[in-house]
Design an enzyme around this catalytic site. Structure first.
Site, PDB file in Angstrom:
ATOM      1  N   GLU A 257      -1.153  -8.192   5.699  1.00 20.65           N
ATOM      2  CA  GLU A 257      -0.739  -8.501   7.172  1.00 20.65           C
ATOM      3  C   GLU A 257      -1.980  -8.388   7.979  1.00 20.65           C
ATOM      4  O   GLU A 257      -2.144  -8.247   9.157  1.00 20.65           O
ATOM      5  CB  GLU A 257       0.386  -7.229   7.401  1.00 20.65           C
ATOM      6  CG  GLU A 257      -0.066  -5.958   7.729  1.00 20.65           C
ATOM      7  CD  GLU A 257      -0.457  -5.157   6.436  1.00 20.65           C
ATOM      8  OE1 GLU A 257      -0.301  -5.668   5.401  1.00 20.65           O
ATOM      9  OE2 GLU A 257      -0.768  -3.888   6.596  1.00 20.65           O
TER      10      GLU A 257
ATOM     11  N   HIS B 222      -3.358  -5.037   1.803  1.00 25.03           N
ATOM     12  CA  HIS B 222      -3.010  -5.319   3.109  1.00 25.03           C
ATOM     13  C   HIS B 222      -2.861  -6.907   3.573  1.00 25.03           C
ATOM     14  O   HIS B 222      -3.780  -7.016   4.492  1.00 25.03           O
ATOM     15  CB  HIS B 222      -3.516  -4.384   4.218  1.00 25.03           C
ATOM     16  CG  HIS B 222      -3.219  -2.877   4.155  1.00 25.03           C
ATOM     17  ND1 HIS B 222      -2.485  -2.470   4.845  1.00 25.03           N
ATOM     18  CD2 HIS B 222      -3.863  -2.033   3.445  1.00 25.03           C
ATOM     19  CE1 HIS B 222      -2.386  -0.906   4.751  1.00 25.03           C
ATOM     20  NE2 HIS B 222      -3.231  -0.869   3.624  1.00 25.03           N
TER      21      HIS B 222
ATOM     22  N   CYS C  31       0.969  -1.182  -0.048  1.00 30.03           N
ATOM     23  CA  CYS C  31      -0.201   0.086  -0.035  1.00 30.03           C
ATOM     24  C   CYS C  31       0.734   1.295  -0.034  1.00 30.03           C
ATOM     25  O   CYS C  31       1.695   1.620  -1.020  1.00 30.03           O
ATOM     26  CB  CYS C  31      -1.064  -0.123   1.260  1.00 30.03           C
ATOM     27  SG  CYS C  31      -2.516   0.918   0.682  1.00 30.03           S
TER      28      CYS C  31
END
Ligand code: GLN
Length: 208
Positions: A185, A183, A81
């Site tokens: 994560e 994302h 990102c």
């Protein structure tokens, strides 16, 4: 499996979540705030957050030049990102005048491609490099890749209302650089982290 030492740039944004995911994979990961810490690493993640803020903190802390040297020296780097925006050679829709802050990834990004219509959305992405099961991707004020150089490999695309529901590029690999507009994560699925760890291990095997 060769032990790898990864660092996550920890100036701003979602760095803790990356570290937690790597630890789940039994991979050592350090928060990076000082240029000298780069010397001890095999790979670096630049997280999502806000690219302008991250860039300003990096400038203030004297990290821009060391980060450029790291990336342009061909060391394995993954930008998610905002991290992807900082790595892009060319950016549109940004406050800093289109200048690449770190660069190295031979693509053009539109900084807030999805931002105007919807701040956040989730999508199932086909990612052949990760196997058959689609990846559940979380996009938050996400950028998109609008142009790539010839040697950049597209790993995933996403249908975009902004593009008449045609696909735009959401993940690429350019040699030792990996970039995802979303994302990984923030999900429970460790496949992108495993993919990057494998990239780092391949790099280590070829550079020794
Ligand atoms: N579009 C944001 C930026 O310009 C990035 C958003 C994110 O990292 N989730 O920095």
């Amino acid at each position: 499996m060769t032990a790898v030492r990864l660092g996550v740039l920890a100036l701003q944004g979602a760095f803790r979540e990356h570290i937690a995911m790597l630890n789940r994979l039994n991979v050592e990961a350090a928060e990076v705030r000082l240029a000298a810490q780069l010397d001890d690493l095999d790979g670096l993640i630049i997280p999502g957050g806000e690219s302008t803020s991250m860039g300003l903190v990096a400038e203030r802390w004297g990290l821009v030049e060391p980060l450029r040297q790291w990336v342009h020296g061909g060391r394995p780097t993954w930008g998610t990102c905002a991290g992807m925006i900082l790595l892009a050679e060319r950016a549109t829709g940004q406050k800093l005048g289109g200048q690449a802050l770190i660069g190295g990834l031979d693509v053009t990004v539109n900084r807030n491609y999805f931002g105007r219509q919807v701040d956040s959305f989730e999508a199932e992405l086909e990612v052949p490099a990760l196997g058959e099961v689609p990846f559940h991707a979380v996009f938050i004020r996400a950028p998109a890749i609008t142009a790539v150089a010839e040697d950049v490999e597209t790993l995933a695309t996403v249908a975009a209302i902004q593009n008449d529901d045609e696909a735009v590029i959401a993940a690429v690999r350019n040699g030792p650089i990996l970039a995802t507009a979303f994302h990984p994560e923030l999900t429970d699925d460790p496949r992108w982290h495993r993919f990057f760890v494998q990239m780092v291990q391949d790099y280590m095997a070829h550079s020794t």
